[in-house]
Write a protein that holds these residues in place. Structure first.
Motif, mmCIF file in Angstrom:
data_model
loop_
_atom_site.group_PDB
_atom_site.id
_atom_site.type_symbol
_atom_site.label_atom_id
_atom_site.label_comp_id
_atom_site.label_asym_id
_atom_site.label_seq_id
_atom_site.Cartn_x
_atom_site.Cartn_y
_atom_site.Cartn_z
ATOM 1 N N VAL A 180 0.521 5.505 0.587
ATOM 2 C CA VAL A 180 -0.300 6.664 0.944
ATOM 3 C C VAL A 180 0.507 7.925 0.639
ATOM 4 O O VAL A 180 1.645 8.084 1.116
ATOM 5 C CB VAL A 180 -0.713 6.646 2.436
ATOM 6 N N LEU A 217 -5.593 3.776 5.939
ATOM 7 C CA LEU A 217 -5.396 3.541 4.509
ATOM 8 C C LEU A 217 -4.314 2.492 4.258
ATOM 9 O O LEU A 217 -4.357 1.766 3.264
ATOM 10 C CB LEU A 217 -5.063 4.855 3.789
ATOM 11 N N THR A 251 0.841 -1.202 0.000
ATOM 12 C CA THR A 251 0.000 0.000 0.000
ATOM 13 C C THR A 251 0.878 1.255 0.000
ATOM 14 O O THR A 251 1.938 1.285 0.635
ATOM 15 C CB THR A 251 -0.929 0.063 1.234
ATOM 16 N N ASN A 253 -3.533 5.548 -2.187
ATOM 17 C CA ASN A 253 -4.497 6.557 -1.742
ATOM 18 C C ASN A 253 -3.764 7.805 -1.280
ATOM 19 O O ASN A 253 -2.545 7.792 -1.116
ATOM 20 C CB ASN A 253 -5.337 5.987 -0.587
ATOM 21 N N THR A 294 -10.502 0.246 -0.769
ATOM 22 C CA THR A 294 -10.290 1.668 -1.040
ATOM 23 C C THR A 294 -8.987 1.861 -1.813
ATOM 24 O O THR A 294 -7.913 1.534 -1.308
ATOM 25 C CB THR A 294 -10.216 2.449 0.293
ATOM 26 N N THR A 295 -9.096 2.343 -3.037
ATOM 27 C CA THR A 295 -7.888 2.741 -3.774
ATOM 28 C C THR A 295 -8.226 3.928 -4.676
ATOM 29 O O THR A 295 -9.363 4.079 -5.117
ATOM 30 C CB THR A 295 -7.267 1.556 -4.554
ATOM 31 N N SER A 311 -5.446 8.359 10.206
ATOM 32 C CA SER A 311 -6.107 8.170 8.896
ATOM 33 C C SER A 311 -5.153 7.480 7.918
ATOM 34 O O SER A 311 -5.573 6.613 7.134
ATOM 35 C CB SER A 311 -6.533 9.518 8.314
ATOM 36 N N SER A 319 -8.992 -0.982 5.058
ATOM 37 C CA SER A 319 -9.421 -0.177 3.897
ATOM 38 C C SER A 319 -9.237 -0.960 2.603
ATOM 39 O O SER A 319 -8.969 -0.377 1.549
ATOM 40 C CB SER A 319 -8.620 1.128 3.832
#
Ligand code: NAP
Length: 248
Positions: A139, A229, A137, A183, A237-238, A225, A234
């Motif tokens: 961010v 992510l 992931t 994200n 969520t992307t 937050s 999450s």
């Protein structure tokens, strides 16, 4: 270690808060810094004292050779990364466009845009299942400035964060089938040193009454937050741009 995280600009502010929480949540953390080795070392010591694992690695993310060195140091010392927080970012003195020269613009864009893209590139090389990785992931730190434009303060900085939003949406789609989610968070006015870099250390105090929640945010409130992510909480969520701005 299956959870290995690089936080760029992890020595202070939002990056430092993220590194500390990540350390407590079982990530081996690389705390990257530009100049402030003492602050980076303090964050590393706190993570290790909490029972976590962390290292401090100096690298200027606006310089490609230093980005390569940063990632290969993490390969050697922590193992294959599973998470990247593209946090390092700068702004310069508040001014109108008439006073902005190309040197300033290039400094802001090199760190905020080029640096973030280079770090994401190195992360994708290692994470993508297409390249033999295990997914991961990313961010990116955008800003409410991407939406508000920062007139009279730093429209160059705001424009650089607009680029981060577009980059986030594009990269998220490019690598979605390769096990990587991408994200961005868009913090509002957060209590860190960044406002002093713009020449107004008291900026949070001046602006706070215009924020629906009537206060600046704490770095930890953004960090939590970011951690959501990064986490499997999450998982669907992307390409999202998450506002963490007290309603502003
Ligand atoms: P900050 O307190 O000013 O800290 C900046 C961090 O970035 C420091 O750790 C610094 O390292 C590092 N850094 C700067 N240039 C670097 C480079 N070229 N290479 C590597 N590291 C570098 O910043 P912050 O307020 O926590 O902001 C973090 C991110 O959130 C930024 O992307 C910022 O644009 C974004 N953001 C902040 C706010 C806010 O109100 N604070 C709002 C919206 C978005 P040293 O300690 O070594 O100098």
């Amino acid at each position: 270690m299956d959870k290995v995280l690089i936080v760029t600009g992890g020595s202070r502010g939002i990056g430092a808060a993220t590194a500390r929480i990540a350390g407590r949540r079982g990530y081996a953390v690389c705390v990257n810094f530009l100049k402030n080795k003492v602050a980076a070392k303090q964050i590393v010591d706190k993570i290790n004292a909490d029972g976590g694992q962390a290292i401090a690695v100096g690298a200027d993310i606006s310089k490609e050779e230093e980005v390569l060195e940063l990632f290969s140091t993490v390969d050697d010392r922590l193992g294959k990364i599973s998470a990247l927080v593209n946090n390092a970012g700068i702004l310069e003195s508040q001014m109108r466009i008439e006073d902005m020269d190309s040197k300033r613009l290039n400094r802001v864009f090199l760190t905020n845009i080029t640096g973030s893209i280079l770090c994401a590139r190195e992360a994708v090389k290692r994470m993508s299942i297409k390249n033999g990785g295990n997914g991961g992931t990313i961010v990116n730190l955008s800003s409410a400035a991407a939406r508000l434009g920062s007139p009279g303060e730093y429209i160059d900085y705001a424009a650089s964060k607009g680029a981060i939003d577009t980059f986030t949406r594009g990269l998220a789609q490019e690598v979605a089938e390769e096990g990587i989610r991408v994200n961005a968070v868009r913090p509002g006015v957060i209590e860190t040193d960044i406002h002093a870099s713009g020449g107004e250390p008291g900026r949070v105090e001046r602006i706070k009454d215009t924020i629906p929640l009537k206060r600046g945010g704490k770095p930890e409130e953004v960090a939590r937050s970011i951690m959501w992510l990064l986490s499997s909480e999450s998982s669907y969520t992307t390409g999202a741009l998450l506002e963490v701005s007290g309603g502003r």
